[in-house]
Design a protein around this motif. Sequence first.
Motif, PDB file in Angstrom:
ATOM      1  N   THR A 193       0.844  -1.199   0.000  1.00  0.00           N
ATOM      2  CA  THR A 193       0.000   0.000   0.000  1.00  0.00           C
ATOM      3  C   THR A 193       0.880   1.251   0.000  1.00  0.00           C
ATOM      4  OG1 THR A 193      -0.089   0.162   2.415  1.00  0.00           O
ATOM      5  CG2 THR A 193      -1.741  -1.240   1.342  1.00  0.00           C
ATOM      6  N   SER A 194       0.266   2.393   0.042  1.00  0.00           N
ATOM      7  CA  SER A 194       1.015   3.652   0.068  1.00  0.00           C
ATOM      8  C   SER A 194       1.851   3.783   1.344  1.00  0.00           C
ATOM      9  CB  SER A 194       0.046   4.835  -0.042  1.00  0.00           C
ATOM     10  OG  SER A 194      -0.895   4.796   1.019  1.00  0.00           O
ATOM     11  N   SER A 195       1.446   3.096   2.416  1.00  0.00           N
ATOM     12  CA  SER A 195       2.203   3.164   3.674  1.00  0.00           C
ATOM     13  C   SER A 195       3.540   2.432   3.585  1.00  0.00           C
ATOM     14  CB  SER A 195       1.378   2.586   4.826  1.00  0.00           C
ATOM     15  OG  SER A 195       1.100   1.221   4.609  1.00  0.00           O
ATOM     16  N   HIS A 196       3.714   1.653   2.519  1.00  0.00           N
ATOM     17  CA  HIS A 196       4.981   0.944   2.336  1.00  0.00           C
ATOM     18  C   HIS A 196       5.965   1.733   1.467  1.00  0.00           C
ATOM     19  CE1 HIS A 196       2.207  -2.485   3.231  1.00  0.00           C
ATOM     20  NE2 HIS A 196       3.231  -2.845   3.976  1.00  0.00           N
ATOM     21  N   LYS A 197       5.502   2.766   0.809  1.00  0.00           N
ATOM     22  CA  LYS A 197       6.358   3.485  -0.135  1.00  0.00           C
ATOM     23  C   LYS A 197       7.181   4.558   0.574  1.00  0.00           C
ATOM     24  CE  LYS A 197       3.218   2.655  -3.999  1.00  0.00           C
ATOM     25  NZ  LYS A 197       2.354   3.256  -5.031  1.00  0.00           N
ATOM     26  N   PRO A 198       8.385   4.829   0.070  1.00  0.00           N
ATOM     27  CA  PRO A 198       9.206   5.878   0.698  1.00  0.00           C
ATOM     28  C   PRO A 198       8.591   7.251   0.470  1.00  0.00           C
ATOM     29  CG  PRO A 198      10.249   5.097  -1.319  1.00  0.00           C
ATOM     30  CD  PRO A 198       9.071   4.203  -1.078  1.00  0.00           C
ATOM     31  N   SER A 199       8.893   8.174   1.348  1.00  0.00           N
ATOM     32  CA  SER A 199       8.335   9.517   1.237  1.00  0.00           C
ATOM     33  C   SER A 199       8.928  10.265   0.049  1.00  0.00           C
ATOM     34  CB  SER A 199       8.601  10.303   2.524  1.00  0.00           C
ATOM     35  OG  SER A 199       9.986  10.580   2.653  1.00  0.00           O
ATOM     36  N   HIS A 200       8.228  11.307  -0.360  1.00  0.00           N
ATOM     37  CA  HIS A 200       8.693  12.120  -1.494  1.00  0.00           C
ATOM     38  C   HIS A 200      10.034  12.774  -1.164  1.00  0.00           C
ATOM     39  CE1 HIS A 200       8.503  14.715  -5.005  1.00  0.00           C
ATOM     40  NE2 HIS A 200       8.701  15.770  -4.222  1.00  0.00           N
ATOM     41  N   ASP A 201      10.179  13.278   0.074  1.00  0.00           N
ATOM     42  CA  ASP A 201      11.438  13.922   0.489  1.00  0.00           C
ATOM     43  C   ASP A 201      12.598  12.942   0.454  1.00  0.00           C
ATOM     44  OD1 ASP A 201      10.093  16.275   0.896  1.00  0.00           O
ATOM     45  OD2 ASP A 201       9.849  15.997   3.069  1.00  0.00           O
ATOM     46  N   PHE A 202      12.324  11.697   0.854  1.00  0.00           N
ATOM     47  CA  PHE A 202      13.369  10.668   0.856  1.00  0.00           C
ATOM     48  C   PHE A 202      13.847  10.398  -0.570  1.00  0.00           C
ATOM     49  CE2 PHE A 202      14.596   6.176   0.521  1.00  0.00           C
ATOM     50  CZ  PHE A 202      15.604   6.110   1.482  1.00  0.00           C
ATOM     51  N   ARG A 203      12.906  10.271  -1.501  1.00  0.00           N
ATOM     52  CA  ARG A 203      13.270   9.951  -2.885  1.00  0.00           C
ATOM     53  C   ARG A 203      13.993  11.112  -3.551  1.00  0.00           C
ATOM     54  NH1 ARG A 203       9.878   5.566  -6.098  1.00  0.00           N
ATOM     55  NH2 ARG A 203      11.844   5.769  -7.183  1.00  0.00           N
ATOM     56  N   GLU A 204      13.664  12.320  -3.163  1.00  0.00           N
ATOM     57  CA  GLU A 204      14.322  13.488  -3.760  1.00  0.00           C
ATOM     58  C   GLU A 204      15.808  13.539  -3.438  1.00  0.00           C
ATOM     59  OE1 GLU A 204      12.312  17.106  -2.711  1.00  0.00           O
ATOM     60  OE2 GLU A 204      11.385  17.205  -4.703  1.00  0.00           O
ATOM     61  N   LYS A 205      16.187  12.955  -2.297  1.00  0.00           N
ATOM     62  CA  LYS A 205      17.587  12.974  -1.873  1.00  0.00           C
ATOM     63  C   LYS A 205      18.403  11.855  -2.529  1.00  0.00           C
ATOM     64  CE  LYS A 205      16.387  14.918   2.636  1.00  0.00           C
ATOM     65  NZ  LYS A 205      16.324  14.681   4.100  1.00  0.00           N
ATOM     66  N   LEU A 206      17.715  10.918  -3.200  1.00  0.00           N
ATOM     67  CA  LEU A 206      18.411   9.786  -3.812  1.00  0.00           C
ATOM     68  C   LEU A 206      18.931  10.138  -5.195  1.00  0.00           C
ATOM     69  CD1 LEU A 206      15.922   6.885  -2.926  1.00  0.00           C
ATOM     70  CD2 LEU A 206      17.958   7.578  -1.659  1.00  0.00           C
ATOM     71  N   SER A 207      19.962   9.421  -5.608  1.00  0.00           N
ATOM     72  CA  SER A 207      20.473   9.563  -6.973  1.00  0.00           C
ATOM     73  C   SER A 207      19.532   8.860  -7.944  1.00  0.00           C
ATOM     74  CB  SER A 207      21.871   8.960  -7.069  1.00  0.00           C
ATOM     75  OG  SER A 207      21.807   7.553  -6.845  1.00  0.00           O
ATOM     76  N   ASP A 208      19.712   9.087  -9.250  1.00  0.00           N
ATOM     77  CA  ASP A 208      18.881   8.430 -10.262  1.00  0.00           C
ATOM     78  C   ASP A 208      19.015   6.905 -10.167  1.00  0.00           C
ATOM     79  OD1 ASP A 208      18.073  10.876 -11.164  1.00  0.00           O
ATOM     80  OD2 ASP A 208      19.511  10.966 -12.828  1.00  0.00           O
ATOM     81  N   GLU A 209      20.242   6.463  -9.928  1.00  0.00           N
ATOM     82  CA  GLU A 209      20.484   5.018  -9.811  1.00  0.00           C
ATOM     83  C   GLU A 209      19.746   4.443  -8.603  1.00  0.00           C
ATOM     84  OE1 GLU A 209      24.204   1.873  -9.227  1.00  0.00           O
ATOM     85  OE2 GLU A 209      24.605   4.004  -9.541  1.00  0.00           O
ATOM     86  N   GLN A 210      19.780   5.161  -7.488  1.00  0.00           N
ATOM     87  CA  GLN A 210      19.095   4.697  -6.274  1.00  0.00           C
ATOM     88  C   GLN A 210      17.579   4.700  -6.452  1.00  0.00           C
ATOM     89  OE1 GLN A 210      20.956   7.494  -3.551  1.00  0.00           O
ATOM     90  NE2 GLN A 210      22.054   5.828  -2.509  1.00  0.00           N
ATOM     91  N   ASN A 211      17.051   5.707  -7.163  1.00  0.00           N
ATOM     92  CA  ASN A 211      15.616   5.745  -7.430  1.00  0.00           C
ATOM     93  C   ASN A 211      15.175   4.589  -8.306  1.00  0.00           C
ATOM     94  OD1 ASN A 211      13.985   7.973  -6.231  1.00  0.00           O
ATOM     95  ND2 ASN A 211      15.628   9.239  -7.049  1.00  0.00           N
ATOM     96  N   CYS A 212      16.009   4.228  -9.274  1.00  0.00           N
ATOM     97  CA  CYS A 212      15.705   3.050 -10.109  1.00  0.00           C
ATOM     98  C   CYS A 212      15.689   1.788  -9.255  1.00  0.00           C
ATOM     99  CB  CYS A 212      16.739   2.916 -11.221  1.00  0.00           C
ATOM    100  SG  CYS A 212      16.573   4.140 -12.530  1.00  0.00           S
ATOM    101  N   LYS A 213      16.621   1.720  -8.299  1.00  0.00           N
ATOM    102  CA  LYS A 213      16.676   0.548  -7.414  1.00  0.00           C
ATOM    103  C   LYS A 213      15.437   0.487  -6.537  1.00  0.00           C
ATOM    104  CE  LYS A 213      19.741  -2.063  -4.404  1.00  0.00           C
ATOM    105  NZ  LYS A 213      21.071  -2.164  -3.770  1.00  0.00           N
ATOM    106  N   VAL A 214      14.948   1.645  -6.075  1.00  0.00           N
ATOM    107  CA  VAL A 214      13.725   1.682  -5.277  1.00  0.00           C
ATOM    108  C   VAL A 214      12.555   1.110  -6.072  1.00  0.00           C
ATOM    109  CG1 VAL A 214      11.987   3.225  -4.261  1.00  0.00           C
ATOM    110  CG2 VAL A 214      14.402   3.578  -3.766  1.00  0.00           C
ATOM    111  N   ASP A 215      12.464   1.472  -7.350  1.00  0.00           N
ATOM    112  CA  ASP A 215      11.376   0.965  -8.198  1.00  0.00           C
ATOM    113  C   ASP A 215      11.459  -0.551  -8.349  1.00  0.00           C
ATOM    114  OD1 ASP A 215      10.396   3.519  -8.567  1.00  0.00           O
ATOM    115  OD2 ASP A 215      11.566   3.868 -10.394  1.00  0.00           O
ATOM    116  N   ARG A 216      12.686  -1.062  -8.549  1.00  0.00           N
ATOM    117  CA  ARG A 216      12.845  -2.512  -8.712  1.00  0.00           C
ATOM    118  C   ARG A 216      12.541  -3.245  -7.403  1.00  0.00           C
ATOM    119  NH1 ARG A 216      17.474  -0.778 -11.829  1.00  0.00           N
ATOM    120  NH2 ARG A 216      18.847  -1.185 -10.063  1.00  0.00           N
ATOM    121  N   ILE A 217      12.974  -2.663  -6.288  1.00  0.00           N
ATOM    122  CA  ILE A 217      12.694  -3.281  -4.986  1.00  0.00           C
ATOM    123  C   ILE A 217      11.192  -3.279  -4.714  1.00  0.00           C
ATOM    124  CG2 ILE A 217      12.995  -3.040  -2.489  1.00  0.00           C
ATOM    125  CD1 ILE A 217      15.804  -1.976  -3.030  1.00  0.00           C
TER     126      ILE A 217
END
Length: 402
Positions: free
Chosen positions: A37-61
């Motif tokens: 659910t949405s409660s499992h997803k990282p916050s917008h602020d958290f994702r903004e601090k990640l690199s493009d590579e890390q954001n891609c990894k978040v999507d795959r995870i």
Amino acid sequence: MEKLSNALQVLEFKARHLLNIPQKFVAPVIWRPSLLTSSHKPSHDFREKLSDEQNCKVDRITEELSLFSRLSSRFPTKLKDSDWKTLIEVKTRKARFEQMMFIYRKEKLEAADLQKKKKIREIKRAEAIEISRNPSFILPKINSISENWIRLRKVIEGFRLQNRPTLAVDCQFLSRLSPRGRGLTALQLQYLISENRSYPDPFRLYFVNYDKDDKKVQELEGNKIQVLKNENTFCPMVSKDGLEIFKEVQFAKTIQKTLQKFQRVIIYLSPDASEELESVDDDKIYVIGGIVDRVPEHGIPKHASLEAAQSAGVLVRKLPIDRYVDFKSGSKFLTLLAVSEILRQVNLHGDWKRALEVAIPKRNTRGVEEKNPNGRAALKRIHEFNAEILKRVERKLGKDCY
């Protein structure tokens, strides 16, 4: 395909039950609606601090987690940004699955703890009502301030009078441990601090090679070892330096007490040492490597504690486990608490056999034939169930390559 797979799994499970054939899994491995659910997803602020590579990894995870939740009901109800930080750092799919199981169990324990605290509050409320109805009924009041002061005074006297051995934990491995390994080690350090304070004759406790500037260590202090940040609590002596701090103290005291020939010996404990520890003496310093015992650590060398002792140029010894204990199963790598307790007991009464029997779990002294076969079979089914989940995820997403 999923409906067919579910039907076959349920049919096989029921057939094995009817025919009294041992089950392969603890339960049928079937596809369910996603629990993500949405409660499992990282916050917008958290994702903004990640690199493009890390954001891609978040999507795959996230894809992985969705499949995990579809195949196992043992799934946490929410994830914090700190959980996501750990999941990104974890290197394998299997480790991420185990991390999710760990978060799930932690969530359940916290819920049970809340229920326990709620019951305690209800009992206290009932007692307060009883007191108000019967003024003559007075409960004894425990002076917690006095008790805390007595414990604190004992720890201070331990340092001042030097009437017990010095115990040092080498924390140079903390930042090299896996996220789960760091968390488990930090909990052991926390328990070590509190248990040492509670004993009538506490050790002089030190944390050496403890780098407060390391971000991973700072995170542990914020989440696990919060006691180190509490100015009102007497904690271990913490030093960024290594074992040379003891050599400096030893040298200074040798000068001051040359007539008494004062000398303090540093002994690093390692299961890979060739010689055994004979005794636990008040005038010696015993060093334990801060390495978790329960989780395989790929970033830590096999003989890490031995190499650390050799690098520091100090004596290295192992506990005489083989001499006094018939170790039949499990690892001989003991927890920090177990090693601390063994040293404490031997220092008090000198009986290695008695100390080791108290500190080493009974399961390690039982052979396979002595253990409960039903329990072993159930554990095997759980392992097979988890392995099947990982196989299903691999079929959907391909091999773990990130």
